[in-house]
Each structure stands twice: as structure tokens, then as C-alpha cells.
Design a protein around this motif. Structure first.
Motif, PDB file in Angstrom:
ATOM      1  N   LEU A 179      41.965  -8.554  19.079  1.00 42.60           N
ATOM      2  CA  LEU A 179      43.207  -8.863  18.370  1.00 42.60           C
ATOM      3  C   LEU A 179      42.951  -9.172  16.892  1.00 42.60           C
ATOM      4  CD1 LEU A 179      46.287  -9.433  18.812  1.00 42.60           C
ATOM      5  CD2 LEU A 179      45.652 -11.807  19.258  1.00 42.60           C
ATOM      6  N   SER A 180      41.878  -9.893  16.615  1.00 43.12           N
ATOM      7  CA  SER A 180      41.584 -10.307  15.241  1.00 43.12           C
ATOM      8  C   SER A 180      40.820  -9.251  14.460  1.00 43.12           C
ATOM      9  CB  SER A 180      40.768 -11.607  15.254  1.00 43.12           C
ATOM     10  OG  SER A 180      39.515 -11.396  15.880  1.00 43.12           O
ATOM     11  N   GLY A 181      40.252  -8.280  15.178  1.00 44.56           N
ATOM     12  CA  GLY A 181      39.480  -7.242  14.497  1.00 44.56           C
ATOM     13  C   GLY A 181      38.136  -7.727  14.018  1.00 44.56           C
ATOM     14  N   GLU A 182      37.697  -8.887  14.521  1.00 44.13           N
ATOM     15  CA  GLU A 182      36.412  -9.448  14.123  1.00 44.13           C
ATOM     16  C   GLU A 182      35.588  -9.756  15.360  1.00 44.13           C
ATOM     17  OE1 GLU A 182      37.218 -12.916  11.920  1.00 44.13           O
ATOM     18  OE2 GLU A 182      38.252 -11.883  10.295  1.00 44.13           O
ATOM     19  N   LYS A 183      34.294  -9.674  15.207  1.00 40.70           N
ATOM     20  CA  LYS A 183      33.390 -10.022  16.310  1.00 40.70           C
ATOM     21  C   LYS A 183      33.332 -11.537  16.419  1.00 40.70           C
ATOM     22  CE  LYS A 183      28.711  -9.325  18.082  1.00 40.70           C
ATOM     23  NZ  LYS A 183      28.528 -10.720  18.468  1.00 40.70           N
ATOM     24  N   MET A 200      41.237  -5.890  -4.453  1.00 42.35           N
ATOM     25  CA  MET A 200      42.561  -5.532  -3.936  1.00 42.35           C
ATOM     26  C   MET A 200      42.450  -4.365  -2.952  1.00 42.35           C
ATOM     27  SD  MET A 200      45.757  -6.383  -4.227  1.00 42.35           S
ATOM     28  CE  MET A 200      47.421  -5.771  -3.990  1.00 42.35           C
ATOM     29  N   ILE A 201      41.654  -3.359  -3.353  1.00 44.94           N
ATOM     30  CA  ILE A 201      41.473  -2.186  -2.478  1.00 44.94           C
ATOM     31  C   ILE A 201      40.770  -2.586  -1.186  1.00 44.94           C
ATOM     32  CG2 ILE A 201      40.325   0.045  -2.271  1.00 44.94           C
ATOM     33  CD1 ILE A 201      40.714   0.411  -5.265  1.00 44.94           C
ATOM     34  N   LEU A 202      39.701  -3.417  -1.325  1.00 41.31           N
ATOM     35  CA  LEU A 202      38.963  -3.878  -0.142  1.00 41.31           C
ATOM     36  C   LEU A 202      39.858  -4.674   0.790  1.00 41.31           C
ATOM     37  CD1 LEU A 202      35.537  -4.962  -1.702  1.00 41.31           C
ATOM     38  CD2 LEU A 202      36.000  -2.985  -0.240  1.00 41.31           C
ATOM     39  N   SER A 203      40.744  -5.489   0.214  1.00 41.11           N
ATOM     40  CA  SER A 203      41.663  -6.292   1.016  1.00 41.11           C
ATOM     41  C   SER A 203      42.602  -5.402   1.819  1.00 41.11           C
ATOM     42  CB  SER A 203      42.476  -7.221   0.111  1.00 41.11           C
ATOM     43  OG  SER A 203      43.419  -7.951   0.858  1.00 41.11           O
ATOM     44  N   LYS A 204      43.119  -4.331   1.168  1.00 37.50           N
ATOM     45  CA  LYS A 204      44.023  -3.415   1.874  1.00 37.50           C
ATOM     46  C   LYS A 204      43.303  -2.643   2.968  1.00 37.50           C
ATOM     47  CE  LYS A 204      47.482  -2.699  -1.734  1.00 37.50           C
ATOM     48  NZ  LYS A 204      48.168  -1.722  -2.587  1.00 37.50           N
ATOM     49  N   LEU A 205      42.048  -2.242   2.679  1.00 39.76           N
ATOM     50  CA  LEU A 205      41.259  -1.536   3.688  1.00 39.76           C
ATOM     51  C   LEU A 205      41.018  -2.430   4.909  1.00 39.76           C
ATOM     52  CD1 LEU A 205      38.605   0.317   1.493  1.00 39.76           C
ATOM     53  CD2 LEU A 205      40.418   1.362   2.871  1.00 39.76           C
ATOM     54  N   SER A 206      40.695  -3.712   4.648  1.00 37.60           N
ATOM     55  CA  SER A 206      40.468  -4.663   5.740  1.00 37.60           C
ATOM     56  C   SER A 206      41.731  -4.850   6.565  1.00 37.60           C
ATOM     57  CB  SER A 206      40.012  -6.008   5.170  1.00 37.60           C
ATOM     58  OG  SER A 206      39.853  -6.956   6.195  1.00 37.60           O
ATOM     59  N   GLU A 207      42.864  -4.964   5.887  1.00 37.22           N
ATOM     60  CA  GLU A 207      44.145  -5.137   6.576  1.00 37.22           C
ATOM     61  C   GLU A 207      44.471  -3.907   7.420  1.00 37.22           C
ATOM     62  OE1 GLU A 207      48.822  -5.800   5.367  1.00 37.22           O
ATOM     63  OE2 GLU A 207      47.247  -6.495   4.010  1.00 37.22           O
ATOM     64  N   SER A 208      44.186  -2.723   6.887  1.00 35.69           N
ATOM     65  CA  SER A 208      44.437  -1.485   7.623  1.00 35.69           C
ATOM     66  C   SER A 208      43.553  -1.395   8.860  1.00 35.69           C
ATOM     67  CB  SER A 208      44.179  -0.274   6.717  1.00 35.69           C
ATOM     68  OG  SER A 208      45.051  -0.280   5.623  1.00 35.69           O
ATOM     69  N   TRP A 209      42.304  -1.870   8.714  1.00 31.91           N
ATOM     70  CA  TRP A 209      41.381  -1.842   9.855  1.00 31.91           C
ATOM     71  C   TRP A 209      41.871  -2.745  10.971  1.00 31.91           C
ATOM     72  CZ3 TRP A 209      37.971   0.598  12.458  1.00 31.91           C
ATOM     73  CH2 TRP A 209      37.106  -0.048  13.336  1.00 31.91           C
ATOM     74  N   GLU A 210      42.359  -3.929  10.635  1.00 33.09           N
ATOM     75  CA  GLU A 210      42.879  -4.844  11.644  1.00 33.09           C
ATOM     76  C   GLU A 210      44.074  -4.226  12.356  1.00 33.09           C
ATOM     77  OE1 GLU A 210      43.673  -8.792  10.462  1.00 33.09           O
ATOM     78  OE2 GLU A 210      41.695  -9.142   9.590  1.00 33.09           O
ATOM     79  N   LYS A 211      44.950  -3.554  11.612  1.00 32.40           N
ATOM     80  CA  LYS A 211      46.118  -2.898  12.208  1.00 32.40           C
ATOM     81  C   LYS A 211      45.698  -1.797  13.173  1.00 32.40           C
ATOM     82  CE  LYS A 211      49.487  -3.826   8.558  1.00 32.40           C
ATOM     83  NZ  LYS A 211      50.404  -3.241   7.559  1.00 32.40           N
ATOM     84  N   MET A 212      44.655  -1.043  12.786  1.00 31.06           N
ATOM     85  CA  MET A 212      44.159   0.012  13.668  1.00 31.06           C
ATOM     86  C   MET A 212      43.627  -0.574  14.969  1.00 31.06           C
ATOM     87  SD  MET A 212      42.186   2.486  10.957  1.00 31.06           S
ATOM     88  CE  MET A 212      41.441   3.457  12.277  1.00 31.06           C
ATOM     89  N   LYS A 213      42.906  -1.701  14.869  1.00 35.63           N
ATOM     90  CA  LYS A 213      42.373  -2.347  16.069  1.00 35.63           C
ATOM     91  C   LYS A 213      43.514  -2.842  16.960  1.00 35.63           C
ATOM     92  CE  LYS A 213      38.551  -3.592  16.713  1.00 35.63           C
ATOM     93  NZ  LYS A 213      37.465  -3.049  17.545  1.00 35.63           N
ATOM     94  N   ARG A 214      44.533  -3.428  16.347  1.00 27.84           N
ATOM     95  CA  ARG A 214      45.653  -3.954  17.114  1.00 27.84           C
ATOM     96  C   ARG A 214      46.473  -2.839  17.744  1.00 27.84           C
ATOM     97  NH1 ARG A 214      47.487  -8.489  12.682  1.00 27.84           N
ATOM     98  NH2 ARG A 214      45.850 -10.019  13.155  1.00 27.84           N
ATOM     99  N   ALA A 215      46.488  -1.668  17.101  1.00 23.56           N
ATOM    100  CA  ALA A 215      47.257  -0.548  17.635  1.00 23.56           C
ATOM    101  C   ALA A 215      46.744  -0.111  18.997  1.00 23.56           C
ATOM    102  CB  ALA A 215      47.207   0.629  16.661  1.00 23.56           C
ATOM    103  N   ASP A 216      45.468  -0.416  19.269  1.00 18.91           N
ATOM    104  CA  ASP A 216      44.878  -0.053  20.554  1.00 18.91           C
ATOM    105  C   ASP A 216      45.334  -0.977  21.681  1.00 18.91           C
ATOM    106  OD1 ASP A 216      43.502   1.991  19.344  1.00 18.91           O
ATOM    107  OD2 ASP A 216      41.701   0.799  18.998  1.00 18.91           O
ATOM    108  N   ILE A 217      45.892  -2.122  21.318  1.00 18.31           N
ATOM    109  CA  ILE A 217      46.323  -3.088  22.326  1.00 18.31           C
ATOM    110  C   ILE A 217      47.647  -2.645  22.931  1.00 18.31           C
ATOM    111  CG2 ILE A 217      47.061  -5.469  22.714  1.00 18.31           C
ATOM    112  CD1 ILE A 217      45.171  -6.314  20.477  1.00 18.31           C
TER     113      ILE A 217
END
Length: 286
Positions: free
Chosen positions: A84-88, A1-18
Motif C-alpha cells: 500500500l505504501s510502495g515502500e519496503k 520536483m521531478i523526483l517527487s512526481k516520479l515517486s508519487e507516480s510509483w506509489e500510485k502504480m503500486k496501489r493500482a495493483d491492489i
């Protein structure tokens, strides 16, 4: 659950740069396909009209995803999707090195236009002696044409393939004979389901030897009376060949199901034409 939230937060951070400027620049990019442009424009308008930016970008990622996983986005949009996806994303680039290399003593090139270039690659590429088959555009006035420009008919180009081959293994004569088997030589307004001047079949010859072989092969086809209508494929002097966008290269490998569906449709139609020609010859003899 914690890892899932961290991953979701990381994607949001990447998208915030757009930024909206980044999306707007992609909308104006001439290499962006019309469908991709519509998705970008929809996202931009949603954000400007008050939709939560994270939500709008998330929905854009969802709409682009089916093409992204099939490596079928244009190069700049593919890079944008990775952010956009936060993935390579593993977007494999087609190697165009051979197109720009100087040909050796036993290396030659042939250029054929025969409708959509998606179906013109595999039949040549799988033959012994073929070094590379490149999808592209030729015969028009504009430089660096894009797929959208060629499709709209504003560039004067046709879709074509450039075949680089070893002349000691496979001859130009064999390539021309194979070309006739892939097209409807009686149709100068397109090919099968592909309509428009950009799909016109044309043989582009590089020298007098190719011209001689192509003309002789065309005359042989006329005399065979395999078709009920006249053979109308023009033979023209070669013009500058512009390689198409990455997502068009090796289409038959990237999109097997769609390619087979298109290929089977073409084969069925060409078989029908040949049957008509055979029936006409048979009843004429009687």
C-alpha cells in the motif's frame, strides 16, 4: 520536483495493483485484528460507493501508518501495508525457533498465566539463564487461536508466557517466586485492569516436580499472610501452548512508552495490596 512526481507516480502504480478482492480477503482473515478490519472495511465501502480508489487507499495508508512504523500490525496486514505504501517495510519477525526445538538435558520450560502477557515477558527475560520468553495462549479448546478469539473469550484460552531456561543457572523455584511478585494472587477474574477469564492467573505445571514446587510455594505465600484475601491461583497440568502473533512478542521492546505506563500501573496496584496486607498484620498483632 521531478523526483517527487516520479515517486508519487510509483506509489500510485503500486496501489493500482491492489484489488477489492485482496481487501475483502483480509477482512475475512481471522488473524486480522478488529481495528484493522474496520479500517479495511471503511476503505472497501468508500471505493464501492464511488470514492476515487487512489484517494481511499491513500487515506487507508495514513490510518495504518502509526501502527506500521511501530511494527504493530498483524503479519498479513504488514505485508499489505508494504504494498500500500510502495515502500519496503522492515517488519521484524520474532524468532520462534526455540519453541519448536527439542529441549536439551539442562533445558526446561515453565508456563505462567498472569493477566496481559505484555507485562509478563521483561521480568523473566532479563534474568540470567533465560533462553526465551514467548507470549501465547493456552488452556483452551480451539486450535491455532487468534488474539481476537482469545480476547472475546470464545476459545477458552488464557494469555500466558512460555519460559525456556537453563536449570543449572536459574531454578523453577526462583521462577515461581518471581511469578508471585508480578500478579495479584487473590484475583481469579483477571488481573488489575485486565478483566475476563482470558486474563485469569494460572500456573501450568509440566511434571510432578514442578507441581510439588508450585504447591509448596503457594502454601508458603498463604502462610505469609501478605494479602488480606485468599490465594486463589489454580495449579493445572500443562496444555498445548500456542505462540501469539508477531506483534505481541517482545512488546516491551517495541512499545516502550505504552509498556512502561501499563507496568507502572500494575506495580502501583500490587504495592497497594501489599501495604494493605502489612497494615492488617500489624494491627492484628496489636
Amino acid at each position: 520536483m521531478i523526483l517527487s512526481k516520479l515517486s508519487e507516480s510509483w506509489e500510485k502504480m503500486k496501489r493500482a495493483d491492489i484489488t477489492l478482492d485482496e481487501i475483502y480477503n483480509l477482512i475475512l482473515n481471522t488473524a486480522t485484528r478488529e481495528w484493522e478490519r474496520k479500517q479495511l472495511l471503511k476503505c472497501k465501502l468508500e471505493i464501492e460507493n464511488g470514492t476515487d480508489k487512489e484517494q481511499a487507499l491513500g487515506e487507508l495508508e495514513y490510518r495504518l501508518r502509526p501502527l506500521a512504523v511501530r511494527n504493530n500490525l498483524t503479519p498479513d496486514i504488514a505485508d499489505f501495508y508494504a504494498k500500500l505504501s510502495g515502500e519496503k517495510q522492515d517488519i521484524e519477525s520474532f524468532d520462534l525457533t526455540k519453541h519448536f526445538e527439542d529441549d536439551g538435558p539442562d533445558i526446561e520450560r515453565a508456563i505462567f498465566a498472569g493477566g496481559c502477557f505484555w507485562c509478563m515477558v521483561e521480568p523473566f527475560e532479563t534474568r540470567p539463564g533465560i533462553i526465551a520468553v514467548i507470549s501465547g495462549y493456552t488452556g483452551g479448546q480451539s486450535e491455532n487461536p487468534t488474539y481476537d478469539e482469545v480476547s472475546r473469550g470464545t476459545s477458552g484460552h488464557v494469555e500466558a508466557v512460555e519460559i525456556i531456561y537453563e536449570n543449572k543457572v536459574i531454578s523453577y523455584q526462583v521462577l515461581v517466586e518471581l511469578y508471585w511478585q508480578l500478579i495479584d494472587p487473590t484475583d481469579d477474574s483477571g488481573q488489575i485492569n485486565d478483566r475476563g477469564a482470558n486474563y485469569q492467573p494460572i500456573i501450568f505445571v509440566r511434571d510432578e516436580e514442578q507441581k510439588k514446587i508450585a504447591n509448596a510455594s503457594k502454601e508458603k505465600l498463604k502462610q505469609s499472610r501478605k494479602f488480606t484475601k485468599p490465594i486463589v491461583v489454580p495449579i493445572r497440568k500443562v496444555e498445548k501452548f500456542w505462540p501469539a502473533e508477531n506483534y505481541h512478542q517482545d512488546f516491551y521492546k517495541k512499545n516502550r512508552v505504552r509498556y512502561r505506563r501499563i507496568e507502572n500501573s500494575r506495580k502501583q496496584y500490587l504495592a497497594y495490596l501489599k501495604l494493605k496486607g502489612w497494615l492488617k498484620r500489624k494491627f492484628n498483632k496489636k
